[in-house]
Scaffold this active site. Sequence first.
Site, short mmCIF file in Angstrom:
data_model
loop_
_atom_site.label_atom_id
_atom_site.label_comp_id
_atom_site.label_asym_id
_atom_site.label_seq_id
_atom_site.Cartn_x
_atom_site.Cartn_y
_atom_site.Cartn_z
N LYS A 1 0.86 -1.19 0.00
CA LYS A 1 0.00 0.00 0.00
C LYS A 1 0.89 1.23 0.00
O LYS A 1 1.86 1.30 0.76
CB LYS A 1 -0.88 0.01 1.26
CG LYS A 1 -1.93 1.11 1.25
CD LYS A 1 -3.12 0.69 0.44
CE LYS A 1 -4.09 1.86 0.23
NZ LYS A 1 -3.59 2.84 -0.76
N THR B 1 -4.96 12.46 7.05
CA THR B 1 -3.58 12.55 7.53
C THR B 1 -3.48 13.52 8.70
O THR B 1 -2.92 13.20 9.75
CB THR B 1 -2.63 12.98 6.40
OG1 THR B 1 -2.69 12.01 5.35
CG2 THR B 1 -1.21 13.10 6.89
N SER C 1 -7.28 5.04 3.96
CA SER C 1 -7.18 4.33 2.68
C SER C 1 -7.51 2.84 2.86
O SER C 1 -8.18 2.22 2.03
CB SER C 1 -5.77 4.47 2.09
OG SER C 1 -5.60 5.71 1.47
N GLY D 1 -0.84 20.30 6.12
CA GLY D 1 -0.61 21.48 6.94
C GLY D 1 -1.84 22.35 7.11
O GLY D 1 -2.13 22.83 8.22
N GLY E 1 4.81 24.11 6.18
CA GLY E 1 4.16 23.38 5.09
C GLY E 1 2.68 23.64 5.11
O GLY E 1 2.02 23.38 6.12
N TYR E 2 2.13 24.17 4.01
CA TYR E 2 0.70 24.51 4.01
C TYR E 2 -0.01 23.89 2.80
O TYR E 2 -0.81 24.51 2.12
CB TYR E 2 0.50 26.03 4.04
CG TYR E 2 -0.74 26.43 4.83
CD1 TYR E 2 -0.71 26.42 6.22
CD2 TYR E 2 -1.92 26.79 4.20
CE1 TYR E 2 -1.82 26.77 6.96
CE2 TYR E 2 -3.04 27.14 4.92
CZ TYR E 2 -2.99 27.13 6.30
OH TYR E 2 -4.11 27.47 7.04
N LYS F 1 4.77 1.80 8.65
CA LYS F 1 3.55 2.54 9.01
C LYS F 1 2.33 1.62 9.07
O LYS F 1 1.58 1.62 10.05
CB LYS F 1 3.31 3.66 7.99
CG LYS F 1 2.20 4.63 8.36
CD LYS F 1 1.99 5.68 7.26
CE LYS F 1 3.22 6.48 6.98
NZ LYS F 1 2.97 7.57 5.99
N ASN G 1 -2.01 20.04 1.78
CA ASN G 1 -3.19 19.37 2.33
C ASN G 1 -3.05 19.11 3.83
O ASN G 1 -3.91 19.51 4.62
CB ASN G 1 -3.40 18.04 1.58
CG ASN G 1 -4.60 17.27 2.08
OD1 ASN G 1 -4.56 16.64 3.14
ND2 ASN G 1 -5.67 17.27 1.33
N LYS H 1 5.38 2.22 -2.80
CA LYS H 1 5.34 3.62 -3.19
C LYS H 1 5.62 3.73 -4.67
O LYS H 1 6.30 2.87 -5.26
CB LYS H 1 6.39 4.43 -2.42
CG LYS H 1 6.01 5.89 -2.22
CD LYS H 1 4.91 6.03 -1.17
CE LYS H 1 4.61 7.49 -0.88
NZ LYS H 1 3.64 7.62 0.23
#
Length: 415
Positions: free
Chosen positions: A69, A189, A349, A222, A217-218, A93, A220, A105
Amino acid sequence: MTKSNPFEIAQKQLDDCAKILNLDPGVHEFLRHPRREFHVSIPVRMDDGSIKIFQGYRVQYNDALGPCKGGIRYHPDETIDTVRALAAWMTWKTSLLGLPLGGGKGGVICNPKELSTGEQERLCRGYVDMVWQNIGPERDVPAPDVYTTPQMMAWMMDEYSKLTGSNNFGCITGKPLCVGGSCGRSDATARGGMYALREAARELGIDLSRATIAIQGYGNAGSYAHSLAKELFGSKVVAVSDSKGGAFNPAGIEPAEASSVKAETCTVASIPDAKRISNEELLELNVDILIVAALENVITKENAGNIKAKIILELANGPTTPEADEILFNNKVHVIPDFLANAGGVTVSYFEMVQNIMRYCWSFEEVYQRLDERMTMAYQGVLAASRQYNINMRQAAYTVAVARVVDAMKTRGWV
């Protein structure tokens, strides 16, 4: 300064864990490398009629616990070592969260911002054309990641369904709701990270309703972390940043204002009535909680000693180097490591996969409750291992996750 290789960092973290668990050398070596990886060349007809070849990857790191995954990233600086590292972290994870999944990945070297909608679609379908025989619900289930979207996942799912001759919504997750997506996926997340943060704050005696937060970080993760920190806890976010810089206002920054300014100017750095700061300055602000939701290797041995936050929540993948981890641990900074902190995305997911198999949809409330239970259980398990071995939270997360994978490998007779 030479940029650290993310896969070498992932291997170093595993090496440290192998010593703690006293792993058999052969088992340790097995876990240091992906089980399989695919390198593909994807021909795409561009809008001007020309053919352009894009390089893509899919890494299936370990599937002892179940089908692989992991997301698919579209990035101009994508490398195979980045994809390998992310696949390894996905392995740990999914194991840490108790999911019956392995880690994988994917990545394509491209800048989707420079592609038209039609070119994006042809690239998505072309990628699936190259890897479809090696993915699927029982083998490897991709999902969105950096610069990929639910619409792109829908195109990939449709292409896979055409190639296999049947509707197969479960081959991809992160899809729009109308084609088998799950409620709660968009903020999963960040929301999962908030549940872990809540547990850490309880452990450290921090009142989140009075806490100050800085977010690097801005995107999704953040932006959702900003809104959820206020919605769930009433926390005050005093600084935010993106790739173009940051903004600092000790009186607090509202989520709606930050999102509005970002949409209008393409950066949060131009928030009015806020001091413009760099990403490096944001990391060293005197705040209770630092949320890192941007790129890897931003906390290093050079700046770790200057971090004043009591808790670091890693919503990004690999933001802290091993040398920095040691400094933070010695300084009693409580790090919620990436593959625990940002595991909400893969957990929902997984919920999407389950719903696709069941042909039944859960409500937002059901998704959030199940996510809360998974994240709380995982955090408490890591905390217990940290205390048992007197090690930092990342090392503890590794010991829990790797031990489960090794147990499955031994039970299956692989080692």
